[in-house]
Scaffold this motif. Structure first.
Motif, PDB file in Angstrom:
ATOM      1  N   ALA A   1       0.843  -1.196   0.000  1.00 38.74           N
ATOM      2  CA  ALA A   1       0.000   0.000   0.000  1.00 38.74           C
ATOM      3  C   ALA A   1       0.877   1.244   0.000  1.00 38.74           C
ATOM      4  CB  ALA A   1      -0.926   0.007   1.212  1.00 38.74           C
ATOM      5  N   LYS A   2       0.347   2.302  -0.581  1.00 39.95           N
ATOM      6  CA  LYS A   2       1.052   3.577  -0.635  1.00 39.95           C
ATOM      7  C   LYS A   2       0.591   4.444   0.520  1.00 39.95           C
ATOM      8  CE  LYS A   2       2.288   7.166  -3.985  1.00 39.95           C
ATOM      9  NZ  LYS A   2       2.021   7.676  -5.367  1.00 39.95           N
ATOM     10  N   TYR A   3       1.556   4.914   1.316  1.00 42.97           N
ATOM     11  CA  TYR A   3       1.244   5.730   2.487  1.00 42.97           C
ATOM     12  C   TYR A   3       2.222   6.900   2.538  1.00 42.97           C
ATOM     13  CZ  TYR A   3       0.558   7.028   7.395  1.00 42.97           C
ATOM     14  OH  TYR A   3       0.307   7.717   8.557  1.00 42.97           O
ATOM     15  N   ARG A   4       1.683   8.110   2.480  1.00 44.40           N
ATOM     16  CA  ARG A   4       2.497   9.327   2.503  1.00 44.40           C
ATOM     17  C   ARG A   4       3.582   9.304   1.419  1.00 44.40           C
ATOM     18  NH1 ARG A   4       3.290  10.769   8.990  1.00 44.40           N
ATOM     19  NH2 ARG A   4       1.051  11.114   9.435  1.00 44.40           N
ATOM     20  N   GLY A   5       3.182   8.866   0.239  1.00 42.03           N
ATOM     21  CA  GLY A   5       4.071   8.908  -0.908  1.00 42.03           C
ATOM     22  C   GLY A   5       5.010   7.736  -1.055  1.00 42.03           C
ATOM     23  N   GLU A   6       5.054   6.821  -0.077  1.00 37.33           N
ATOM     24  CA  GLU A   6       5.943   5.662  -0.133  1.00 37.33           C
ATOM     25  C   GLU A   6       5.121   4.375  -0.056  1.00 37.33           C
ATOM     26  OE1 GLU A   6       9.486   5.370  -0.234  1.00 37.33           O
ATOM     27  OE2 GLU A   6       9.379   7.464  -0.883  1.00 37.33           O
ATOM     28  N   TRP A   7       5.529   3.380  -0.842  1.00 40.19           N
ATOM     29  CA  TRP A   7       4.895   2.080  -0.777  1.00 40.19           C
ATOM     30  C   TRP A   7       5.534   1.252   0.329  1.00 40.19           C
ATOM     31  CZ3 TRP A   7       0.898   0.079  -3.867  1.00 40.19           C
ATOM     32  CH2 TRP A   7       0.454   0.926  -4.894  1.00 40.19           C
ATOM     33  N   GLN A   8       4.726   0.419   0.974  1.00 42.34           N
ATOM     34  CA  GLN A   8       5.234  -0.420   2.045  1.00 42.34           C
ATOM     35  C   GLN A   8       4.517  -1.761   2.052  1.00 42.34           C
ATOM     36  OE1 GLN A   8       3.807   0.999   6.064  1.00 42.34           O
ATOM     37  NE2 GLN A   8       3.146   2.767   4.843  1.00 42.34           N
ATOM     38  N   VAL A   9       5.160  -2.760   2.660  1.00 43.49           N
ATOM     39  CA  VAL A   9       4.559  -4.078   2.812  1.00 43.49           C
ATOM     40  C   VAL A   9       3.607  -4.056   3.994  1.00 43.49           C
ATOM     41  CG1 VAL A   9       5.012  -6.496   3.392  1.00 43.49           C
ATOM     42  CG2 VAL A   9       6.506  -5.284   1.787  1.00 43.49           C
ATOM     43  N   ILE A  10       2.397  -4.550   3.761  1.00 42.49           N
ATOM     44  CA  ILE A  10       1.403  -4.694   4.822  1.00 42.49           C
ATOM     45  C   ILE A  10       1.338  -6.165   5.194  1.00 42.49           C
ATOM     46  CG2 ILE A  10      -0.994  -4.333   5.499  1.00 42.49           C
ATOM     47  CD1 ILE A  10       0.521  -1.750   4.795  1.00 42.49           C
ATOM     48  N   LYS A  11       1.595  -6.498   6.443  1.00 44.72           N
ATOM     49  CA  LYS A  11       1.595  -7.896   6.866  1.00 44.72           C
ATOM     50  C   LYS A  11       0.176  -8.335   7.197  1.00 44.72           C
ATOM     51  CE  LYS A  11       6.352  -7.614   8.544  1.00 44.72           C
ATOM     52  NZ  LYS A  11       7.258  -7.729   9.716  1.00 44.72           N
ATOM     53  N   GLY A  12      -0.634  -8.409   6.122  1.00 46.00           N
ATOM     54  CA  GLY A  12      -2.037  -8.746   6.281  1.00 46.00           C
ATOM     55  C   GLY A  12      -2.325 -10.226   6.114  1.00 46.00           C
ATOM     56  N   ARG A  13      -3.606 -10.566   6.124  1.00 46.88           N
ATOM     57  CA  ARG A  13      -4.020 -11.968   6.119  1.00 46.88           C
ATOM     58  C   ARG A  13      -3.833 -12.634   4.766  1.00 46.88           C
ATOM     59  NH1 ARG A  13      -9.374 -13.348   4.609  1.00 46.88           N
ATOM     60  NH2 ARG A  13     -10.563 -11.655   3.655  1.00 46.88           N
ATOM     61  N   TYR A  14      -3.630 -11.841   3.714  1.00 47.30           N
ATOM     62  CA  TYR A  14      -3.461 -12.428   2.387  1.00 47.30           C
ATOM     63  C   TYR A  14      -2.019 -12.861   2.108  1.00 47.30           C
ATOM     64  CZ  TYR A  14      -8.072 -10.414   1.472  1.00 47.30           C
ATOM     65  OH  TYR A  14      -9.395 -10.091   1.523  1.00 47.30           O
ATOM     66  N   ASN A  15      -1.087 -12.371   2.915  1.00 45.81           N
ATOM     67  CA  ASN A  15       0.322 -12.651   2.637  1.00 45.81           C
ATOM     68  C   ASN A  15       0.623 -14.139   2.821  1.00 45.81           C
ATOM     69  OD1 ASN A  15       0.336  -9.887   2.499  1.00 45.81           O
ATOM     70  ND2 ASN A  15       2.251  -9.649   3.612  1.00 45.81           N
ATOM     71  N   ARG A  16       1.277 -14.714   1.815  1.00 47.89           N
ATOM     72  CA  ARG A  16       1.598 -16.145   1.859  1.00 47.89           C
ATOM     73  C   ARG A  16       2.888 -16.413   1.099  1.00 47.89           C
ATOM     74  NH1 ARG A  16      -2.983 -20.200   0.028  1.00 47.89           N
ATOM     75  NH2 ARG A  16      -3.481 -18.684  -1.599  1.00 47.89           N
ATOM     76  N   ARG A  17       3.517 -17.524   1.443  1.00 46.58           N
ATOM     77  CA  ARG A  17       4.654 -18.027   0.689  1.00 46.58           C
ATOM     78  C   ARG A  17       4.336 -19.437   0.210  1.00 46.58           C
ATOM     79  NH1 ARG A  17       9.848 -17.632   0.346  1.00 46.58           N
ATOM     80  NH2 ARG A  17       9.306 -19.066  -1.334  1.00 46.58           N
ATOM     81  N   PHE A  18       4.637 -19.682  -1.058  1.00 47.41           N
ATOM     82  CA  PHE A  18       4.614 -21.020  -1.621  1.00 47.41           C
ATOM     83  C   PHE A  18       6.056 -21.355  -1.986  1.00 47.41           C
ATOM     84  CE2 PHE A  18       0.585 -18.971  -2.688  1.00 47.41           C
ATOM     85  CZ  PHE A  18      -0.324 -19.852  -2.110  1.00 47.41           C
ATOM     86  N   THR A  19       6.529 -22.516  -1.566  1.00 52.13           N
ATOM     87  CA  THR A  19       7.921 -22.888  -1.773  1.00 52.13           C
ATOM     88  C   THR A  19       8.014 -24.167  -2.606  1.00 52.13           C
ATOM     89  OG1 THR A  19       8.191 -24.368   0.130  1.00 52.13           O
ATOM     90  CG2 THR A  19       8.330 -21.989   0.559  1.00 52.13           C
TER      91      THR A  19
END
Length: 691
Positions: free
Chosen positions: A214-232
C-alpha cells in the motif's frame, strides 16, 4: 531465463566436504538443449519467406520493413482486420545511455523506490531479515525468496483506491548458493548434502509470494495482512486437468495422482480474466536426478543422471527431499518418486484473495519450460486463449483454447482444465498454422507411442516434435496487444546456431551463435484468437548499431565470416533501418504490452562494451511507429525481468534479479550482500510511466 547450463559443467566436480565449493551447481537456469528433431528452425522459415538475395542486397531491416508492409496490406485486403486506431500513449521520455554502474538508472523526471528485497519478512510471525542473510531455512519459508521474476498486481479495491493498495504476486525463480549461505555450504563430491538446514533454506528461497502493498504518505510499504503467503518448493499443490489421476503422476506422496509438492524455477507470470495469478515452472528438470533408466518424459526435458549435476537435495533421506531422486526403487510408482518430475513443468494457478486455497497445476496447458502465460482479451461467449513459450534452444510456441466459453462473473479456473493445446508452425510465405496436440489426432495415436491425452500433455515436447512444429530460438515471454490484436514473443538467443550440426546458419536470421535475438509477432485470422491460422512478421532484431559493427569488422569472432549477419549491418543497407544507440539491446526476454499502449522489453543477455552493451536494461517501444527507447538500466550482474503496473499506469513494478559479481545493490543500510528486489517507478509529475 538466467542463461547458464547445469549439466556438463559438473563432469569434473571438486571434492568439498565443508564451506564453499569452487564449482557451484547452477541448477534450473537455461535448460540443456533436448530437441534432436529435424523440424524447421524459425530462421529457415524467414529465409524462405524473404529470400537470401533480398537479405544480402537490401539488408534485414529493409527486407523486414517490406515484409511488414506487405503483411499489413494482406491483412486489410484478405482478412478484413480492424484498425483499432492510435494507442493511448507513446514513449515520450529522454532515453538513458548504456550503463555499467552498480545502480538503477531511469530517465530524468522519474523516481525509484526499492521494496521486498530478498529476505523481507512477509507475515506477522516471520523472523526479521538478518543483514548478510544469516537466516535459517525455517525463517526463509515466511520471507521473500530469491531471484524475483514474473509478477502481477491485483488491486484491493475498485476505482482510484485500487491504484494505491493491492496484492503483489511475485515469482522467486532461483538462488545463489554463495549468497544465501554466508558461512559457506556443504556439498560433497558425490553431490550429497549433509546439512539439512542448508537444503531447507534453498528450497524455501524458491517459489511464489503473495504480498499486500500500500502507498502511504508517498511511499509504498509491505502490509503484513491476512493475504500474505509463501509457496515454496515443498508446498502442497493440486494436480488438475487431464493428467490428474493418471499413472504419470502417481507417487509415494500421492498414490492416486491428485497431489504433488512444490513449484520450482518460477519464471514469467500471467493474469486470468477472473482475477487469479498464473505462475510458470520453467527450468525445473535440473533439480532432480535419476541414476537408472530415464523415460522420455525425463530425457526430453534434460533430467540429470547424477546428484552432482543438481543441488543434491535428493540425496537426503527425509521424504520431502528424497523425492528429488527419481530413481525407481520400489515395485511400482506408489512406493517411490519415479514420477516426481511429472508434477513439475506446468502453469500453476493461485488465487491471491483466498488465503486458504491450494495452488492448482493446470495440466491442460502442457508441460515444458514455461516462460509465461499471456491471456488474450476475454470476450463474452468466446473461448479463453492463452499463449506460451518454451524457453530452450530449438523449442516451440504454444497456445491453449478453452472448450467452454467465457461468461463474465461466472468464469473460473475450470476453463483451464478443458480445452485444446496447439503448437505453432511458421510457413515461409508469412502464414502460420496452429497444430492440435490431441490424442488420436495428427498422428498422436497409441500406435505412434501416445497412449492418452495425459501422455500427450506430460510429453508435450515429444508431441510437438512429432507434428513437425517450427523450432524456435528460445521462445520466452509472450504478450497480447489488446489495441491491435498482435501477439508478440521474444526469441532471446541461441548460442548453438551455426555451431551444432543440426542448427545451420542461414541468410535471414539469425547470426552465427545468434547472441542478440529478435521479437516476432503475429495476428490470428479474422482477429479471432481461437483461430487455427495466422500471419506473422518480425517486429525487431536485437544487435549493435551499424557503426559499431562496421568498426569491429572482422575482429569480433561472432561477426567474422558471417555473411548473413554482415548482410544486416554492413554498408549497402539503410542505416536508419537499424537501432540507434539509445535503443540497442541483445537477448530480449521479458515482454509486456501494457494497457497504456507501450510495449515494454526487458533483457537477459551479455555485457560487452566493445559491442556497445553494458548492464541489462528495459526499453519502451511504440509498436506502430517502431520508436524504441531505453528506459532503465540495472545493477551489475542483474537481469531485468517481471513487470506490472497499477490500473492507472502511474506506478510501475519491475524486478531486479540476481545482482551478482561485484554488485552490492541495493546496499540497504550499507549491506554489501547483493539482493534481488522489486522496484517501484513513478513519474514525478504524476503521469503515466513511460510517457
Amino acid at each position: 531465463m538466467f542463461t547458464l547450463c547445469f549439466l556438463a559443467a559438473f563432469n569434473h566436480w571438486e571434492t568439498t566436504v565443508s564451506k564453499q565449493v569452487h564449482d557451484v551447481p547452477v541448477v534450473g537456469h537455461d535448460e540443456p538443449e533436448c530437441n534432436s528433431s529435424n523440424n524447421l528452425f524459425f530462421s529457415d522459415v524467414i529465409e524462405r519467406r524473404i529470400g537470401r538475395r533480398a537479405l544480402i542486397s537490401g539488408g534485414v531491416g529493409l527486407a523486414v520493413s517490406t515484409m511488414i508492409a506487405n503483411s499489413a496490406l494482406a491483412h486489410d485486403s484478405h482478412h478484413h482486420w480492424t484498425r483499432r486506431g492510435r494507442r493511448d500513449v507513446s514513449p515520450g521520455f529522454t532515453p538513458v545511455p548504456h550503463s555499467s554502474a552498480d545502480t538503477v538508472i531511469v530517465p530524468k523526471g522519474y523516481s525509484v523506490q526499492v521494496i521486498i528485497p530478498e529476505g523481507t519478512p512477509l507475515t506477522k510471525t516471520a523472523a526479521p531479515y538478518i543483514p548478510g542473510d544469516y537466516n535459517t531455512g525455517a525463517d526463509r519459508e515466511l520471507q521473500a525468496g530469491a531471484h524475483h521474476d514474473g509478477m502481477e498486481y491485483f488491486p484491493m479495491f475498485h476505482g482510484p483506491a485500487g491504484n494505491n493498495h493491492g496484492l503483489l504476486c511475485v515469482n522467486f525463480e532461483n538462488i545463489n548458493l554463495e549468497l544465501i549461505h554466508p558461512n559457506g555450504f556443504t556439498i560433497e563430491s558425490n553431490g550429497n548434502r549433509p546439512v539439512e538446514d542448508e537444503v531447507r533454506k534453498e528450497i524455501a528461497s524458491h517459489g511464489v509470494g503473495v504480498v499486500e502493498v500500500a502507498k502511504y504518505r508517498g511511499e509504498w510499504q509491505v502490509i503484513k495482512g491476512r493475504y500474505n503467503r509463501r509457496f515454496t518448493g515443498n508446498s502442497p499443490m493440486e494436480i488438475c486437468g487431464p493428467v490428474c489421476g493418471s499413472d504419470f503422476v502417481k507417487t509415494k506422496y500421492s498414490p492416486n495422482g491428485t497431489l504433488t509438492r512444490g513449484t520450482l524455477n518460477n519464471c514469467g507470470s500471467g493474469r486470468t480474466p477472473w482475477g487469479t495469478y498464473i505462475t510458470n515452472e520453467e527450468n525445473w528438470a535440473g533439480y532432480f536426478f535419476n541414476t537408472g533408466v530415464r523415460p522420455r518424459e525425463q530425457t526430453r526435458y534434460g533430467v540429470p543422471t547424477a546428484a552432482r549435476s543438481t543441488y543434491g537435495w535428493g540425496t537426503r533421506a527425509e521424504d520431502q527431499y528424497a523425492r528429488f531422486n527419481t530413481t525407481p526403487i520400489a515395485n511400482d510408482a506408489s512406493g517411490d518418486y519415479r514420477n516426481e518430475t511429472n508434477g513439475q513443468g506446468w502453469a500453476v494457478e493461485i488465487n491471491p484473495f483466498e488465503p486458504n486455497s491450494i495452488p492448482k497445476k493446470r495440466t491442460a496447458l502442457g508441460r515444458f519450460a514455461h516462460e509465461g502465460a499471456a491471456f488474450a482479451p476475454a470476450k463474452p461467449g468466446r473461448p479463453i486463449t492463452v499463449y506460451m513459450g518454451d524457453d530452450s534452444r530449438g523449442e516451440y510456441i504454444y497456445k491453449y483454447v478453452s472448450n467452454k466459453k467465457y461468461v463474465p462473473g461466472k468464469a473460473d479456473g475450470k476453463l483451464l482444465d478443458d480445452g485444446k493445446l496447439y503448437v505453432a508452425r511458421f510457413n515461409a510465405d508469412g502464414t502460420g498454422v496452429w497444430i492440435l496436440l490431441e490424442h488420436g489426432v495428427n498422428g498422436l495415436t497409441t500406435a505412434n507411442g501416445f497412449t492418452s491425452q495425459a501422455d500427450v500433455l506430460v510429453n508435450t515436447r515429444t508431441a510437438a516434435d512429432y507434428v513437425q512444429a517450427t523450432r524456435m530460438d528460445r521462445p520466452e515471454w509472450t504478450t497480447v496487444d489488446e489495441k491491435t490484436g498482435y501477439v508478440y514473443c521474444t526469441l532471446t538467443n541461441n548460442s548453438n546456431r551455426g555451431v551444432a550440426a543440426n542448427q545451420p546458419v542461414d541468410a535471414a536470421n539469425p547470426r552465427a551463435k545468434n547472441p542478440d535475438g529478435h521479437i516476432i509477432r503475429w495476428r490470428e485470422t479474422g482477429d479471432y484468437h481461437e483461430a487455427t491460422e495466422f500471419e506473422w512478421d518480425v517486429f525487431v532484431f536485437g544487435g549493435p548499431t551499424l557503426a559499431t559493427v562496421q568498426a569491429l569488422g572482422s575482429s569480433d569472432s561472432v561477426y567474422q565470416g558471417n555473411e548473413q549477419y554482415a548482410a544486416q549491418v554492413f554498408p549497402g543497407t539503410d542505416e536508419r533501418a537499424y537501432l540507434a544507440d539509445t535503443a540497442t539491446f541483445n537477448s530480449p526476454d521479458g515482454l509486456w504490452a501494457a494497457p497504456t499502449g507501450i510495449l515494454w522489453i526487458q533483457t537477459d543477455g551479455y555485457s560487452n562494451v566493445t559491442r556497445g552493451f553494458a548492464n541489462q536494461q528495459m526499453l519502451a517501444a511504440d509498436p506502430e511507429t517502431g520508436d524504441i527507447r531505453r528506459f532503465l538500466t540495472g545493477p551489475i550482474g542483474s537481469e531485468l525481468t517481471g513487470l506490472t503496473s497499477t490500473p492507472d499506469g502511474k506506478t510501475l513494478f519491475v524486478n531486479i534479479q540476481h545482482p551478482e559479481g561485484a554488485s552490492v545493490w541495493p546496499n540497504i543500510n550499507g549491506e554489501t550482500r547483493a539482493r534481488s528486489a522489486t522496484l517501484i517507478i513513478t513519474k514525478d509529475d504524476g503521469g503515466i510511466v513511460g510517457t
